[in-house]
Design an enzyme around this catalytic site. Structure first.
Site, PDB file in Angstrom:
ATOM      1  N   SER A 149      62.314  19.075  78.470  1.00  0.00           N
ATOM      2  CA  SER A 149      62.728  17.718  78.127  1.00  0.00           C
ATOM      3  C   SER A 149      64.092  17.331  78.681  1.00  0.00           C
ATOM      4  O   SER A 149      64.326  16.189  79.037  1.00  0.00           O
ATOM      5  CB  SER A 149      62.736  17.550  76.599  1.00  0.00           C
ATOM      6  OG  SER A 149      63.593  18.506  76.014  1.00  0.00           O
ATOM      7  N   LYS A 167      69.524  26.608  85.122  1.00  0.00           N
ATOM      8  CA  LYS A 167      69.019  25.543  84.263  1.00  0.00           C
ATOM      9  C   LYS A 167      69.732  24.260  84.682  1.00  0.00           C
ATOM     10  O   LYS A 167      70.946  24.129  84.516  1.00  0.00           O
ATOM     11  CB  LYS A 167      69.325  25.899  82.803  1.00  0.00           C
ATOM     12  CG  LYS A 167      68.694  25.012  81.759  1.00  0.00           C
ATOM     13  CD  LYS A 167      68.973  25.636  80.401  1.00  0.00           C
ATOM     14  CE  LYS A 167      68.562  24.738  79.256  1.00  0.00           C
ATOM     15  NZ  LYS A 167      68.881  25.356  77.957  1.00  0.00           N
ATOM     16  N   MET A 254      72.505  31.802  84.728  1.00  0.00           N
ATOM     17  CA  MET A 254      72.364  33.069  84.005  1.00  0.00           C
ATOM     18  C   MET A 254      71.638  34.076  84.894  1.00  0.00           C
ATOM     19  O   MET A 254      70.958  33.685  85.837  1.00  0.00           O
ATOM     20  CB  MET A 254      71.532  32.865  82.727  1.00  0.00           C
ATOM     21  CG  MET A 254      72.034  31.783  81.789  1.00  0.00           C
ATOM     22  SD  MET A 254      70.736  31.250  80.617  1.00  0.00           S
ATOM     23  CE  MET A 254      69.721  30.210  81.702  1.00  0.00           C
ATOM     24  N   ASP A 297      65.607  26.104  67.690  1.00  0.00           N
ATOM     25  CA  ASP A 297      64.454  25.629  68.459  1.00  0.00           C
ATOM     26  C   ASP A 297      63.373  26.704  68.478  1.00  0.00           C
ATOM     27  O   ASP A 297      63.567  27.773  69.058  1.00  0.00           O
ATOM     28  CB  ASP A 297      64.889  25.298  69.886  1.00  0.00           C
ATOM     29  CG  ASP A 297      63.770  24.648  70.696  1.00  0.00           C
ATOM     30  OD1 ASP A 297      62.622  24.600  70.213  1.00  0.00           O
ATOM     31  OD2 ASP A 297      64.047  24.190  71.815  1.00  0.00           O
ATOM     32  N   ASN A 302      61.158  30.034  74.478  1.00  0.00           N
ATOM     33  CA  ASN A 302      62.511  30.577  74.313  1.00  0.00           C
ATOM     34  C   ASN A 302      62.514  32.090  74.128  1.00  0.00           C
ATOM     35  O   ASN A 302      63.584  32.693  74.015  1.00  0.00           O
ATOM     36  CB  ASN A 302      63.202  29.921  73.108  1.00  0.00           C
ATOM     37  CG  ASN A 302      63.468  28.447  73.339  1.00  0.00           C
ATOM     38  OD1 ASN A 302      63.509  27.998  74.484  1.00  0.00           O
ATOM     39  ND2 ASN A 302      63.635  27.694  72.266  1.00  0.00           N
ATOM     40  N   ASP A 316      67.246  30.614  75.176  1.00  0.00           N
ATOM     41  CA  ASP A 316      67.788  29.254  75.059  1.00  0.00           C
ATOM     42  C   ASP A 316      68.642  29.128  73.806  1.00  0.00           C
ATOM     43  O   ASP A 316      68.185  29.397  72.702  1.00  0.00           O
ATOM     44  CB  ASP A 316      66.634  28.249  75.013  1.00  0.00           C
ATOM     45  CG  ASP A 316      67.102  26.815  75.228  1.00  0.00           C
ATOM     46  OD1 ASP A 316      68.059  26.395  74.544  1.00  0.00           O
ATOM     47  OD2 ASP A 316      66.504  26.120  76.058  1.00  0.00           O
TER      48      ASP A 316
END
Length: 451
Positions: A149, A167, A254, A297, A302, A316
């Protein structure tokens, strides 16, 4: 570096849809307005058809037709950002707030995100780094390994041979959060899907704050480092490390960590599936009661699992939330009291967490406590709880619906509770997907209050 050295060709069968991310507030609002018009037009058409057949359909039934569900999901998927996330916060995170049909519709958004075109991606990278950004890498894949998203993830290799996960945030997302949240909430309200008596403004403000935090990749890098310290002495968990020289407010770099997606473990031996969920539940209780810092989340993406080392990989940390001791201790009291069916103590704990701050009848209060007892069933079970052989999720949903419909209790829970319940509920869903058997009560026992 030559272009052919940085482009990874798509593998057969891995084609992804690309769509530019609308950046301006006006264009995003226009797309939502267009969506509302098309949905309304479809409702009228379907309504006329139903009436001609002698039926008297409800407005919600007209709104939630397959074609309208597809329109909403596709439009919000193209907008990305808060437009995708707000529905999840209003449905999954407050499951008793919206009809289950809408929750199901919005849940589709998890798999609907489209990648931004290479030209738009390149513009973002030039803005964040420099025009010669390619020189930083030996290899860079323009094909994202994931698109969600707020951003998408790309793989790269630096000149030291280290594999990196980048990311990269969609352009304009940060600036569109507040207006997107308001616009989507308005769309849901005028559609009649949000009950008129619901006061959800505080929830929307919390959603905005959370989304702004998630969109700050420098903050996420700081949280990632904090978790690495907190779990430094527990080798069962793997957390990526940050490449500070590549990380900006809109790019999080990362090391690339390998592992199997946790939802793909359904065919693994029972002990493997159980082990994964033991690690997940132990971490959640550590977060709430030891760290007072919870990654809220529950998205399955994740988590990864390393078969060889039997480690759970945590990916995440954007949705990480700090909890005050008042709330943390409130949950310790709530879960401990639930073990003894001590309803007065549960009532006290709920008030400490922030429930019942608005007028509430005795029957509504009793219904909230009953819902908590339902949700605590895995903790109250002696021995392993079989998540693969339970209808717990349905019973929790039904209890929530009964609370709102029969008891007319439409108050939204405190934000701290919503985000924690979001994570706990997500672990329940994952455990059910894996058909895991877990002694949750034993995992909670070190934190249990005596007496």
């Amino acid at each position: 570096m030559k272009p052919e050295n940085i482009i990874s060709k798509n593998k057969p069968g891995t084609a992804r849809e690309y769509a530019s991310v609308p950046k301006s507030r006006l264009s995003r609002l226009g797309q939502l307005g267009s969506l509302a018009t098309r949905v309304a037009g479809s409702m009228v058409t379907e309504g006329v058809k139903q009436l001609a057949q002698g039926n008297r359909p409800k407005a919600s039934e007209l709104l939630l037709t397959p074609s309208n569900a597809k329109r909403v999901a596709e439009q919000l998927a193209q907008l990305r950002g808060a437009a995708m996330k707000v529905g999840q916060l209003l449905s999954m995170d407050a499951g008793d707030l919206l009809p289950p049909e809408l929750a199901e519709l919005l849940a589709r958004l998890r798999a609907e995100a489209k990648a931004m075109p290479i030209s738009q991606l390149n513009a973002v990278l030039q803005q964040e780094w420099d025009i010669d950004w390619q020189d930083r890498f030996q290899n860079f894949s323009f094909y994202p390994v994931a698109a969600a998203s707020i951003g998408q993830v790309h793989a790269a290799t630096n000149w030291q041979g280290e594999k990196i996960a980048l990311k990269i945030q969609y352009p304009g997302i940060k600036q569109s959060i507040d207006s997107d949240v308001d616009n989507v909430a308005t769309l849901l309200r005028v559609s009649g899907l949000l009950p008129k008596g619901v006061d959800y403004q505080d929830l929307l403000e919390q959603a905005k704050q959370q989304l702004h935090a998630e969109a700050d990749y420098q903050l996420e890098a700081k949280l990632l480092k904090q978790y690495r310290q907190l779990l430094a002495h527990d080798a069962r968990y793997v957390i990526p490390y940050v490449f500070d020289e590549l990380t900006t407010e809109n790019i999080l770099a990362m090391n690339f960590v390998d592992g199997l997606p946790v939802e793909s473990l359904t065919n693994q031996p029972q002990h493997v599936r159980n082990h994964v969920m033991v690690l997940a539940f132990e971490l959640l209780f550590k977060e709430m009661f030891d760290f007072r810092l919870v990654q809220t989340d529950p998205n399955f993406a994740n988590f990864l699992y390393n078969e060889q080392s039997q480690q759970l990989v945590l990916l995440d940390f954007g949705a990480t939330r700090a909890y005050p001791s008042r709330v943390s201790e409130g949950y310790r009291l709530l879960l401990s009291a639930a073990l003894h069916h001590d309803k007065p103590a549960m009532n006290s704990a709920l008030r400490q967490i922030g429930f019942f701050s608005q007028p509430i009848t005795a029957s509504q209060q009793e219904a909230v406590i009953a819902l908590c007892l339902e949700a605590c069933e895995p903790i109250m079970t002696v021995g392993e709880f079989d998540f693969g052989q339970t209808d717990l999720a349905r019973r929790i949903r039904d209890a929530g619906t009964a609370l709102s419909m029969k008891e007319n209790y439409w108050h939204t829970p405190p934000a701290d509770a919503i985000f924690f319940h979001r994570k706990l509920g997500g672990l329940y869903l994952l455990a059910a997907r894996l058909q895991a058997k877990v002694d949750v009560g034993k995992i909670f026992s070190p934190y249990r209050l005596q007496g």
